[in-house]
Design a protein around this motif. Structure first.
Motif, mmCIF file in Angstrom:
data_model
loop_
_atom_site.group_PDB
_atom_site.id
_atom_site.type_symbol
_atom_site.label_atom_id
_atom_site.label_comp_id
_atom_site.label_asym_id
_atom_site.label_seq_id
_atom_site.Cartn_x
_atom_site.Cartn_y
_atom_site.Cartn_z
ATOM 1 N N GLN A 174 0.815 -1.221 0.000
ATOM 2 C CA GLN A 174 0.000 0.000 0.000
ATOM 3 C C GLN A 174 0.853 1.278 0.000
ATOM 4 O O GLN A 174 1.819 1.390 0.753
ATOM 5 C CB GLN A 174 -0.906 0.002 1.225
ATOM 6 C CG GLN A 174 -1.886 1.176 1.255
ATOM 7 C CD GLN A 174 -2.697 1.207 2.535
ATOM 8 O OE1 GLN A 174 -2.672 0.262 3.316
ATOM 9 N NE2 GLN A 174 -3.423 2.284 2.744
ATOM 10 N N ASP B 246 -4.663 -1.371 4.113
ATOM 11 C CA ASP B 246 -5.899 -1.561 3.370
ATOM 12 C C ASP B 246 -5.774 -2.811 2.498
ATOM 13 O O ASP B 246 -4.682 -3.138 2.030
ATOM 14 C CB ASP B 246 -6.171 -0.348 2.472
ATOM 15 C CG ASP B 246 -6.622 0.861 3.282
ATOM 16 O OD1 ASP B 246 -6.934 0.685 4.474
ATOM 17 O OD2 ASP B 246 -6.655 1.969 2.721
ATOM 18 N N ASN B 247 -6.885 -3.481 2.319
ATOM 19 C CA ASN B 247 -6.905 -4.696 1.486
ATOM 20 C C ASN B 247 -8.043 -4.536 0.492
ATOM 21 O O ASN B 247 -8.973 -5.337 0.447
ATOM 22 C CB ASN B 247 -7.084 -5.921 2.386
ATOM 23 C CG ASN B 247 -6.828 -7.223 1.657
ATOM 24 O OD1 ASN B 247 -6.166 -7.245 0.622
ATOM 25 N ND2 ASN B 247 -7.377 -8.304 2.181
ATOM 26 N N THR B 248 -7.922 -3.469 -0.291
ATOM 27 C CA THR B 248 -9.020 -3.003 -1.128
ATOM 28 C C THR B 248 -9.340 -3.976 -2.255
ATOM 29 O O THR B 248 -8.441 -4.494 -2.908
ATOM 30 C CB THR B 248 -8.622 -1.643 -1.751
ATOM 31 O OG1 THR B 248 -8.164 -0.805 -0.693
ATOM 32 C CG2 THR B 248 -9.789 -1.014 -2.472
ATOM 33 N N LYS B 249 -10.623 -4.183 -2.459
ATOM 34 C CA LYS B 249 -11.075 -4.888 -3.663
ATOM 35 C C LYS B 249 -11.508 -3.805 -4.640
ATOM 36 O O LYS B 249 -12.536 -3.171 -4.448
ATOM 37 C CB LYS B 249 -12.236 -5.825 -3.318
ATOM 38 C CG LYS B 249 -12.681 -6.685 -4.485
ATOM 39 C CD LYS B 249 -13.806 -7.630 -4.086
ATOM 40 C CE LYS B 249 -14.158 -8.520 -5.279
ATOM 41 N NZ LYS B 249 -15.246 -9.466 -4.962
ATOM 42 N N PHE C 17 -6.606 0.430 -6.136
ATOM 43 C CA PHE C 17 -5.708 0.352 -4.979
ATOM 44 C C PHE C 17 -4.416 1.097 -5.309
ATOM 45 O O PHE C 17 -3.793 0.858 -6.345
ATOM 46 C CB PHE C 17 -5.416 -1.118 -4.682
ATOM 47 C CG PHE C 17 -4.602 -1.368 -3.439
ATOM 48 C CD1 PHE C 17 -5.006 -0.863 -2.212
ATOM 49 C CD2 PHE C 17 -3.459 -2.145 -3.489
ATOM 50 C CE1 PHE C 17 -4.271 -1.117 -1.065
ATOM 51 C CE2 PHE C 17 -2.716 -2.411 -2.344
ATOM 52 C CZ PHE C 17 -3.130 -1.894 -1.128
ATOM 53 N N ARG D 48 -3.913 0.561 -9.297
ATOM 54 C CA ARG D 48 -4.211 -0.669 -10.026
ATOM 55 C C ARG D 48 -5.497 -1.268 -9.473
ATOM 56 O O ARG D 48 -5.755 -1.211 -8.272
ATOM 57 C CB ARG D 48 -3.047 -1.659 -9.846
ATOM 58 C CG ARG D 48 -3.127 -2.926 -10.681
ATOM 59 C CD ARG D 48 -1.913 -3.808 -10.398
ATOM 60 N NE ARG D 48 -1.826 -4.119 -8.970
ATOM 61 C CZ ARG D 48 -2.370 -5.216 -8.419
ATOM 62 N NH1 ARG D 48 -2.969 -6.110 -9.143
ATOM 63 N NH2 ARG D 48 -2.296 -5.406 -7.105
ATOM 64 N N THR E 48 -7.510 -4.228 -8.219
ATOM 65 C CA THR E 48 -7.096 -5.534 -7.689
ATOM 66 C C THR E 48 -7.997 -6.670 -8.140
ATOM 67 O O THR E 48 -7.751 -7.823 -7.786
ATOM 68 C CB THR E 48 -7.038 -5.528 -6.146
ATOM 69 O OG1 THR E 48 -8.335 -5.189 -5.644
ATOM 70 C CG2 THR E 48 -6.010 -4.542 -5.624
#
Lengths: 139, 406
Positions: free
Chosen positions: A22, A47-50, A53, A71, A73
């Motif tokens: 991140q 953060d572990n964004t879907k 990102f 990008r 994800t």
């Protein structure tokens, strides 16, 4: 394999790059004042964004320079490449500080701005159109 | 063949019920861990008015995408305890579930290729023995005796310097494991609801009281999240964060071959793990793609790298062909250990962070998570894996230690 457009070297295969996770996570301004919870947020929580990102990449076998990339994800589409220290170049850039402790002061070259306001920004990111070329694996 | 000549459809193993308006507990995620959790909620805690919600089809995520390796040779006490409990459950589950899911205790070998590997492997063998986990150290000749197709000569870049071996480890048919749990759940009255995607949660203050889905709102007293790579998405809906990153993890199979590979071989250093499925495919996998991804696919160079490693270790594979490759989304943590326990939201519990190695833990994850959901506090086996460890610093670092190629 991703085809990544290095700001210095142009389009190169993903194998030349190193992933940095991140982007825009600033080192805490006053580390001594953090609670354990805040340290945990800084050290371990990202953060572990879907979806779109903002992340860091290093062109490790090329110019050896870090840069930021936006990008998706899910589709892996690269939406923008922009310098470290510049605000995130999309509407989602108004996401607030991720660690709750991040600096909101002016950018340093290494940390990026944790709470960028994209309106009125003078940065012009390199826009890339559809540069991903995933191969092989089927969904 | 015309349709009237086809045999009757075999019996369905579970119903496809409509969701009820309310349940005592809802498990989100109908993969191996979700189904095992529901099974133990019903069996151990008498909670049968429960539902498993699955956004796709049953066991279509990582449960269908793993390389089916089961072992318990982890370094640290906390890990050895929960994975060894899982292995003991695997040993009795075929009978308990009345379903032969081809659990084959053909052993797992973890190769050492450097002096560092050798020292770390011997240390792990010692730690395993102290924890009651079967483990032994093999020299290269013994490696060759157990797996004759392995190249132990010193003409490769990273010669085999020995291996750890766990004889009770092995593989199982992952799909059948899911079906076995699903059938028993269904028999006990658990509703398994497929094509039911969670879109939000209903909260009363900080307490969860319902689940919003694309098939309506379901009231419930307790919610257990077992969604692997999508755990962060659910947590965000519920208003808290998880210290996990979702990555693609790829695997592949060859065409069918005569039985040539008698055990399971894993190499952390050249990075590939290989077994031969019951039908005959060579099944292999390696590490995650470096970037975050929810795409259930990764980059081809990762596949290429693991095949190169496999061909160096097993020259006989040079003439095999890749039949299929695929990817799953794995939820990695920074200490390579799972998160099982309470969350900042009252009555909401989470089971995630199993990363690249969740399949082997399925029964123990289900048993401990069910205990945690039913009683509100952790089982002694999952207590060390609480979310709080990232604040207290009591990490369980299995990264370099546990022969960690899963």
């Amino acid at each position: 394999m991703l085809l990544i457009s290095c700001p210095n070297c142009g389009s190169r295969d993903e194998t030349e790059f190193h992933y940095g996770g991140q982007a825009h996570v600033a080192y805490p301004e006053n580390p001594n004042e953090l609670t354990d919870r805040e340290w945990a947020e800084y050290l371990f929580y990202r953060d572990n964004t879907k979806g779109a990102f903002a992340e860091r990449w290093l062109h490790s076998t090329g110019c050896r320079q870090w840069f930021n990339m936006l990008r998706d994800t899910v589709t892996y589409e690269i939406q923008a490449v922009y310098p470290m220290g510049s605000p995130r170049p999309d509407a989602a850039g108004k996401v607030t500080a991720d660690t709750g402790t991040a600096s909101t002061a002016a950018d340093s070259t290494t940390t990026g701005n944790a709470s960028p306001d994209i309106s009125g920004t003078s940065t012009s990111p390199t826009s890339i159109s559809s540069t991903t070329a995933p191969e092989g694996a089927t969904p | 063949m015309s349709a009237d000549l086809l045999p009757e459809h075999p019996d369905f193993l579970w119903r496809n019920p409509e969701p009820k308006s309310s349940y005592d507990a809802v498990v989100v995620g109908g993969g191996g861990h979700g189904l095992a959790t529901a099974y133990f909620l019903a069996k151990n805690h008498g909670m049968t008015n429960i539902a498993v919600l699955e956004k796709g089809w049953l066991a279509g995520g990582n449960m269908a995408r793993n390389t089916t390796i089961i072992r318990s040779n982890y370094l640290w006490d906390e890990s050895a305890a929960i994975y060894e409990h899982a292995l003991k459950l695997w040993e009795i589950l075929p009978e308990e579930l009345e379903y032969d899911f081809l659990f084959s205790q053909r052993g797992v070998m973890n190769l050492a290729h450097t002096l560092g590997d050798v020292r770390e492997s011997m240390r792990r063998v010692g730690a395993n023995k102290l924890n009651g986990v079967d483990a032994e150290w093999l020299d290269p000749k013994q490696v060759k005796e157990l797996c004759p197709i392995l190249n132990i000569s010193d003409n490769i870049r990273y010669p085999v310097m020995g291996a750890t071996y766990q004889p009770r480890a092995g593989i199982a048919k992952h799909d059948h494991v899911a079906w076995a749990f699903a059938r028993k759940c269904d028999e006990m009255g658990v509703d398994i609801i497929q094509n039911c995607e969670v879109t939000g949660f209903v909260k009363d203050g900080n307490r969860v009281v319902g689940v919003k889905t694309n098939r309506g709102t379901i009231n419930t007293e307790k919610v257990g999240l077992a969604a692997a790579g999508h755990s962060s998405v659910l947590a965000e809906m519920a208003g808290f964060r998880l210290p996990i990153q979702s990555h693609p993890l790829q695997a592949l199979v060859s065409e069918l071959h005569e039985p040539v590979h008698p055990t399971v071989v894993m190499s952390n250093h050249v990075h590939v793990y290989v077994s031969q499925a019951h039908k005959g495919e060579l099944v292999m996998g390696a590490g995650v793609d470096s970037y975050n991804g929810y795409g259930q696919r990764g980059s081809f160079h990762v596949i290429e790298h693991q095949m190169a490693a496999a061909v160096e270790l097993f020259p006989i594979f040079a003439r095999a062909h890749v039949l299929r490759t695929w990817g799953g989304i794995v939820d990695t943590t920074l200490d390579a250990s799972p998160i099982v326990g309470n969350t900042p939201v009252e009555n909401m519990f989470v089971n995630c962070g199993w990363g690249t190695g969740g399949f082997k833990a399925t029964p123990a994850a289900g048993m401990t998570f069910a205990h945690n959901i039913a009683t509100g506090s952790p089982h002694r086996l999952n207590q060390p894996f609480a979310l709080e460890r990232f604040e207290t610093g009591a990490l369980i670092d299995e990264h370099g230690a546990a022969a960690v190629a899963h």
